[in-house]
Design a protein around this motif. Structure first.
Motif, PDB file in Angstrom:
ATOM      1  N   ALA A 113     -29.331  13.676  63.712  1.00 29.90           N
ATOM      2  CA  ALA A 113     -29.991  12.729  64.609  1.00 29.90           C
ATOM      3  C   ALA A 113     -31.066  13.419  65.444  1.00 29.90           C
ATOM      4  O   ALA A 113     -32.173  12.902  65.604  1.00 29.90           O
ATOM      5  CB  ALA A 113     -28.959  12.060  65.509  1.00 29.90           C
ATOM      6  N   GLN A 114     -30.754  14.589  65.965  1.00 28.74           N
ATOM      7  CA  GLN A 114     -31.727  15.323  66.777  1.00 28.74           C
ATOM      8  C   GLN A 114     -32.943  15.710  65.940  1.00 28.74           C
ATOM      9  O   GLN A 114     -34.078  15.587  66.391  1.00 28.74           O
ATOM     10  CB  GLN A 114     -31.093  16.559  67.381  1.00 28.74           C
ATOM     11  CG  GLN A 114     -32.050  17.335  68.270  1.00 28.74           C
ATOM     12  CD  GLN A 114     -31.401  18.547  68.914  1.00 28.74           C
ATOM     13  OE1 GLN A 114     -30.238  18.837  68.679  1.00 28.74           O
ATOM     14  NE2 GLN A 114     -32.160  19.264  69.717  1.00 28.74           N
ATOM     15  N   LEU A 117     -34.994  12.584  65.506  1.00 29.90           N
ATOM     16  CA  LEU A 117     -35.661  12.240  66.773  1.00 29.90           C
ATOM     17  C   LEU A 117     -36.889  13.111  67.015  1.00 29.90           C
ATOM     18  O   LEU A 117     -37.923  12.624  67.463  1.00 29.90           O
ATOM     19  CB  LEU A 117     -34.695  12.409  67.942  1.00 29.90           C
ATOM     20  CG  LEU A 117     -33.675  11.302  68.141  1.00 29.90           C
ATOM     21  CD1 LEU A 117     -32.573  11.764  69.089  1.00 29.90           C
ATOM     22  CD2 LEU A 117     -34.348  10.050  68.674  1.00 29.90           C
ATOM     23  N   VAL A 124     -38.193   6.184  67.409  1.00 30.26           N
ATOM     24  CA  VAL A 124     -36.826   6.228  66.884  1.00 30.26           C
ATOM     25  C   VAL A 124     -35.926   5.529  67.884  1.00 30.26           C
ATOM     26  O   VAL A 124     -35.978   5.820  69.079  1.00 30.26           O
ATOM     27  CB  VAL A 124     -36.346   7.675  66.663  1.00 30.26           C
ATOM     28  CG1 VAL A 124     -34.904   7.699  66.175  1.00 30.26           C
ATOM     29  CG2 VAL A 124     -37.252   8.406  65.693  1.00 30.26           C
ATOM     30  N   ALA A 126     -31.996   5.005  68.741  1.00 32.73           N
ATOM     31  CA  ALA A 126     -30.662   5.513  68.472  1.00 32.73           C
ATOM     32  C   ALA A 126     -29.646   4.527  69.045  1.00 32.73           C
ATOM     33  O   ALA A 126     -29.756   4.140  70.210  1.00 32.73           O
ATOM     34  CB  ALA A 126     -30.480   6.890  69.121  1.00 32.73           C
TER      35      ALA A 126
END
Length: 130
Positions: A113-114, A117, A124, A126
């Protein structure tokens, strides 16, 4: 423009799919749902099987906007596949699901995820699973 959902076969992936469908329908934009992993020994539990892929594809077929499910297991990482799709579609938004992890877990395992991003060239969103 296209909404891109990074999908994994876990609650956070289903939350991202729900939000992506909601936004694509509201904006009347195309939707692309992608599930990707390197395959082989490096495969992870987020890569969908045939049944799960069919469920997602059936759900997308019922939408009032153009939608498709892409499943990649061709030796490339998830982040690489998503970055390429963001640039080629082009994507107006990427939706990802997040799960809770301890600080040590993040340090040892990294964070897809990081990387998404920080790496993609569009906004993005989340979301967390319920």
């Amino acid at each position: 423009m296209t909404i891109l959902v990074a999908y994994v076969a876990r609650p956070e992936g289903r939350a991202a799919l729900d939000k992506g469908i909601e936004i694509a329908t509201r904006r009347n934009e195309a939707l692309v749902v992608v599930n990707a992993g390197p395959g082989g020994r490096d495969s992870h539990d987020g890569v969908v099987d045939g049944y799960e892929g069919e469920r997602v594809a059936d759900r997308l077929a019922a939408l009032p906007v153009p939608a498709e499910f892409k499943h990649f297991v061709r030796g490339r990482g998830t982040v690489e596949e998503i970055e390429e799709l963001v640039d080629t579609l082009p994507a107006s938004l990427v939706v990802i699901g997040l799960r809770r992890r301890s600080p040590v877990g993040k340090l040892l395992l990294g964070s897809t995820a990081q990387e998404i991003l920080l790496g993609v060239n569009c906004p993005v969103l989340a979301v967390k699973a319920d």
